[in-house]
Enzyme design. Structure first.
Site, PDB file in Angstrom:
ATOM      1  N   ASP A 174      64.563  66.190  80.967  1.00 57.61           N
ATOM      2  CA  ASP A 174      64.012  67.003  79.878  1.00 57.61           C
ATOM      3  C   ASP A 174      64.113  68.501  80.204  1.00 57.61           C
ATOM      4  O   ASP A 174      64.629  68.876  81.264  1.00 57.61           O
ATOM      5  CB  ASP A 174      62.553  66.555  79.636  1.00 57.61           C
ATOM      6  N   GLU A 211      68.158  68.377  76.270  1.00 54.24           N
ATOM      7  CA  GLU A 211      67.881  69.822  76.097  1.00 54.24           C
ATOM      8  C   GLU A 211      67.790  70.174  74.616  1.00 54.24           C
ATOM      9  O   GLU A 211      67.814  71.333  74.253  1.00 54.24           O
ATOM     10  CB  GLU A 211      68.849  70.696  76.890  1.00 54.24           C
ATOM     11  N   GLY A 213      69.632  70.148  72.061  1.00 52.01           N
ATOM     12  CA  GLY A 213      70.682  70.826  71.300  1.00 52.01           C
ATOM     13  C   GLY A 213      70.604  72.340  71.335  1.00 52.01           C
ATOM     14  O   GLY A 213      71.314  73.015  70.594  1.00 52.01           O
ATOM     15  N   ASP A 233      62.582  66.757  68.814  1.00 51.71           N
ATOM     16  CA  ASP A 233      61.994  65.413  68.816  1.00 51.71           C
ATOM     17  C   ASP A 233      61.905  64.827  67.412  1.00 51.71           C
ATOM     18  O   ASP A 233      61.499  65.493  66.462  1.00 51.71           O
ATOM     19  CB  ASP A 233      60.580  65.461  69.412  1.00 51.71           C
TER      20      ASP A 233
END
Ligand code: GLA
Length: 419
Positions: A174, A211, A213, A233
């Site tokens: 992440d 990441e 985009g 998300d």
């Protein structure tokens, strides 16, 4: 005699040619080995780790921080019991919040939360492996995860070794709390650091880049990880699903076998925020886009209808098709793809079939029309099999349907020529 002579000359030639071929093969094999151990080899690990888009379950969408060994193991059992495992959902992934707040004071290693994972992560890995699953875990390319647990920035080698020792098979990596390392070059550097650390362990571990985009991850991730999130998300609503689709659908040329997969985020089917029609739409669009099919629901309490969506083998086959092509959007009625909320997608399949999606993203009933030549077929007669209803028809040109609001029609198109 001349015949024998010729034969023996031929035999000698063959021996020489054979020797040359053998030496060339040795050089090639040596080259391939060197390629495999080179930290820069693009594509090699993707072909091995994710020849088709990954399938499985992830804890985040439904359970958030409420993860535990018990949940993970019960979910694996449920995937086996309800038949999903057999259909390909073989990766069980623990998302954020599995850690203790502090690293081990002596070794600096990450520590699993002892209340949530009393026997540690390695024990969960053994449980999953014994039942045919792989284990995915979550970390962050920053100082802390999005939920505030220790991040891997600056600890990549140690953390990768820890994951390998535990028997982890994939890592979702992440992008929270990245300490101001926010240029594109710094993004790439942070993700490459973990790629190289994972490779250095010698254990094949899939890297799922997350990441969101931010820095056009699709342009550089093929050399770094096997999947890459293209969007922010997802949440459990039609509008969120549509937003992620709309971004991801434009990125077909960056995905594919041996390169890696665009990831518009985990599925929300079974979480209650979408109608069954919308859930079928999500599953269809994700499959057409050759996206990872990662169920984000409570598998133990899936309704029969939701299970039927996750279990549609013909849709799964389109996602997992070995040609590994993401569907491309096709102009509709002379207008750019998606105009007025009407979508036609075309995904070539191995063996010459084509998957064609008609998607009505609007709130009213619409007729969506295309033709066999618009979706890339030569002239001829074709069978159209609508995958959700099973309805079969034939065409030598038009592909057209009246499509309900937020709904899809998914056709598998096969040539009828016998030649
Ligand atoms: C980010 C990711 C999500 C999830 C959470 C966990 O928001 O994009 O998919 O992993 O972090 O905190």
């Amino acid at each position: 005699m001349p015949q024998r002579l010729r034969t023996s000359t031929t035999t000698r030639r063959l021996v020489v040619v054979g020797a040359v071929v053998a030496v060339a093969a040795l050089i090639l094999v040596a080259g391939a080995v060197a390629l495999r151990i080179s930290p820069q080899a693009p594509g090699a690990s993707t072909a091995r780790l994710a020849p088709t888009p990954p399938m499985g379950w992830n804890s985040w969408n439904h359970f958030g921080c409420a993860v535990s060994a018990d949940l993970v193991e019960r979910t694996a059992d449920a995937l086996t019991a309800n038949g999903m495992a057999k259909l390909g959902y073989d990766s069980v992934d623990i998302d954020d919040c599995w850690m203790s707040r502090q690293r081990d004071a002596r070794t600096g290693e990450l520590v699993a939360d002892p209340a949530k994972f009393p026997q540690g992560i390695a024990s969960v890995a053994r449980y999953l492996h014994a039942r045919g699953f792989t284990l995915g875990i979550y970390e962050d390319a920053g100082t802390a995860t999005c939920a505030g647990f220790p991040g891997s920035l600056g600890h990549e080698r140690l953390d990768a070794q820890t994951f390998a020792r535990w028997g982890v098979d994939s890592l979702k990596y992440d992008n929270c709390n990245h300490d101001g390392l926010s240029s594109k070059a710094q993004y790439i550097e942070r993700y490459v650091a973990m790629r190289d650390a994972l490779r250095a362990t010698g254990r094949p571990i899939l890297l799922a880049i997350c990441e969101w985009g931010v820095h056009q991850v699709w342009t550089w991730a093929g050399d770094v990880g096997q999947t890459w999130r293209t969007t922010h998300d997802i949440s459990d609503s039609y509008m969120s699903m549509l937003a992620n689709f709309t971004v991801n659908v434009t990125l077909a040329r960056y995905a594919g076998s041996g390169r890696g997969w665009n990831d518009p985020d985990m599925l929300e089917i079974g979480n209650g925020g979408m109608t069954l029609t919308e859930e079928r739409t999500e599953f269809t669009l994700w499959a057409a886009m050759a996206a990872p099919l990662i169920a984000g629901a409570d598998i133990e309490s899936l309704s029969a209808d939701d299970l039927a969506i996750y279990s549609n083998a013909q849709v799964i086959a389109i996602d997992q098709d070995r040609l590994g092509r993401q569907a491309v959007p096709i102009p509709v009625g002379g207008l750019p793809a998606g105009s007025g909320g009407l979508w036609v997608l075309s995904k070539p399949l191995a063996g010459g079939d084509l998957a064609v999606v008609l998607f009505n993203s609007t709130d009213s009933v619409q007729t969506i029309s295309t033709t066999t030549s618009m979706v890339g077929l030569r002239e001829g007669s074709f069978e159209l099999r609508e995958v959700w209803s099973g309805a079969v028809s034939t065409t030598s040109g038009a592909i057209s349907s009246v499509v309900a609001p937020h709904a899809v029609e998914l056709f598998r198109v096969s040539s009828q020529s016998t030649g």
